[in-house]
Design a protein around this motif. Sequence first.
Motif, PDB file in Angstrom:
ATOM      1  N   ARG A 124     -50.325  -1.912  13.051  1.00 25.54           N
ATOM      2  CA  ARG A 124     -49.989  -2.033  11.634  1.00 25.54           C
ATOM      3  C   ARG A 124     -51.343  -2.333  10.914  1.00 25.54           C
ATOM      4  O   ARG A 124     -52.270  -2.974  11.080  1.00 25.54           O
ATOM      5  CB  ARG A 124     -49.055  -3.175  11.572  1.00 25.54           C
ATOM      6  N   PHE A 125     -51.438  -1.415   9.732  1.00 23.75           N
ATOM      7  CA  PHE A 125     -52.556  -1.902   8.592  1.00 23.75           C
ATOM      8  C   PHE A 125     -52.030  -3.116   7.798  1.00 23.75           C
ATOM      9  O   PHE A 125     -50.739  -2.778   7.395  1.00 23.75           O
ATOM     10  CB  PHE A 125     -53.038  -0.814   7.888  1.00 23.75           C
ATOM     11  N   PHE A 126     -52.886  -3.985   7.569  1.00 22.40           N
ATOM     12  CA  PHE A 126     -52.610  -4.751   6.413  1.00 22.40           C
ATOM     13  C   PHE A 126     -53.282  -4.654   5.351  1.00 22.40           C
ATOM     14  O   PHE A 126     -54.395  -4.057   5.274  1.00 22.40           O
ATOM     15  CB  PHE A 126     -52.773  -6.116   6.716  1.00 22.40           C
ATOM     16  N   SER A 127     -52.920  -4.699   4.137  1.00 19.84           N
ATOM     17  CA  SER A 127     -53.621  -4.804   2.644  1.00 19.84           C
ATOM     18  C   SER A 127     -55.033  -5.299   2.595  1.00 19.84           C
ATOM     19  O   SER A 127     -55.925  -4.879   1.948  1.00 19.84           O
ATOM     20  CB  SER A 127     -53.034  -4.996   1.557  1.00 19.84           C
ATOM     21  N   ALA A 128     -55.016  -6.440   3.330  1.00 19.76           N
ATOM     22  CA  ALA A 128     -56.324  -7.096   3.425  1.00 19.76           C
ATOM     23  C   ALA A 128     -57.408  -6.340   4.286  1.00 19.76           C
ATOM     24  O   ALA A 128     -58.717  -7.017   4.424  1.00 19.76           O
ATOM     25  CB  ALA A 128     -56.303  -8.549   3.939  1.00 19.76           C
ATOM     26  N   GLY A 129     -57.044  -5.448   4.649  1.00 16.90           N
ATOM     27  CA  GLY A 129     -58.158  -4.606   5.408  1.00 16.90           C
ATOM     28  C   GLY A 129     -58.163  -4.743   7.142  1.00 16.90           C
ATOM     29  O   GLY A 129     -58.839  -4.206   7.737  1.00 16.90           O
ATOM     30  N   THR A 130     -57.203  -5.636   7.420  1.00 12.46           N
ATOM     31  CA  THR A 130     -57.202  -5.711   8.897  1.00 12.46           C
ATOM     32  C   THR A 130     -56.207  -4.971   9.733  1.00 12.46           C
ATOM     33  O   THR A 130     -55.305  -4.289   9.124  1.00 12.46           O
ATOM     34  CB  THR A 130     -56.810  -7.271   9.296  1.00 12.46           C
ATOM     35  N   THR A 131     -56.321  -4.733  10.926  1.00 10.54           N
ATOM     36  CA  THR A 131     -55.322  -3.885  11.816  1.00 10.54           C
ATOM     37  C   THR A 131     -54.893  -4.600  12.872  1.00 10.54           C
ATOM     38  O   THR A 131     -55.637  -5.347  13.562  1.00 10.54           O
ATOM     39  CB  THR A 131     -56.123  -2.510  12.277  1.00 10.54           C
ATOM     40  N   TYR A 132     -53.775  -4.657  12.971  1.00 10.82           N
ATOM     41  CA  TYR A 132     -53.128  -5.421  14.279  1.00 10.82           C
ATOM     42  C   TYR A 132     -52.431  -4.348  15.248  1.00 10.82           C
ATOM     43  O   TYR A 132     -52.018  -3.231  14.945  1.00 10.82           O
ATOM     44  CB  TYR A 132     -52.011  -6.053  13.777  1.00 10.82           C
ATOM     45  N   TYR A 133     -52.854  -4.463  16.760  1.00 17.36           N
ATOM     46  CA  TYR A 133     -52.369  -3.858  17.811  1.00 17.36           C
ATOM     47  C   TYR A 133     -51.660  -4.766  18.628  1.00 17.36           C
ATOM     48  O   TYR A 133     -51.962  -5.777  19.015  1.00 17.36           O
ATOM     49  CB  TYR A 133     -53.548  -2.926  18.505  1.00 17.36           C
ATOM     50  N   LYS A 140     -53.363  -2.009  23.054  1.00 20.36           N
ATOM     51  CA  LYS A 140     -54.742  -2.270  22.887  1.00 20.36           C
ATOM     52  C   LYS A 140     -55.744  -1.675  23.614  1.00 20.36           C
ATOM     53  O   LYS A 140     -55.602  -1.749  24.830  1.00 20.36           O
ATOM     54  CB  LYS A 140     -55.105  -3.722  22.817  1.00 20.36           C
TER      55      LYS A 140
END
Length: 115
Positions: free
Chosen positions: A50-59, A64
């Motif tokens: 997932r992309f977050f609006s803050a610019g981070t990405t979660y896996y 991973k």
Amino acid sequence: QVQLVESGGGSVQAGGSLRLSCAASGSISSIDALGWFRQAPGKQRELVARFFSAGTTYYADSVKGRFTLSRDSAKNTIYLQMNRLKPEDTALYYCYALYQYKDYWGQGSQVTVSS
């Protein structure tokens, strides 16, 4: 309102690769979060990346190093590149967007990995 149209997916042998695409209506830069969930038969839907609006990405830990989430803002499209696929990656994959506090889902794309 956000509409999400998925493409890609299919069947592959273990160790192979697939790419999923998700085209969003409107500008994806205005969407709060974009990503992919998956649901295997008999299991709950789980977040994959997932992309977050803050610019981070979660896996998710399970993907991973194998899956990569990317975006093409000019095409309002996100991609999930899936490498070194495993049979346990077999699931229906859903594109997801969070926009103005509402959840939006794509139609689902089947990914089947055979051993």
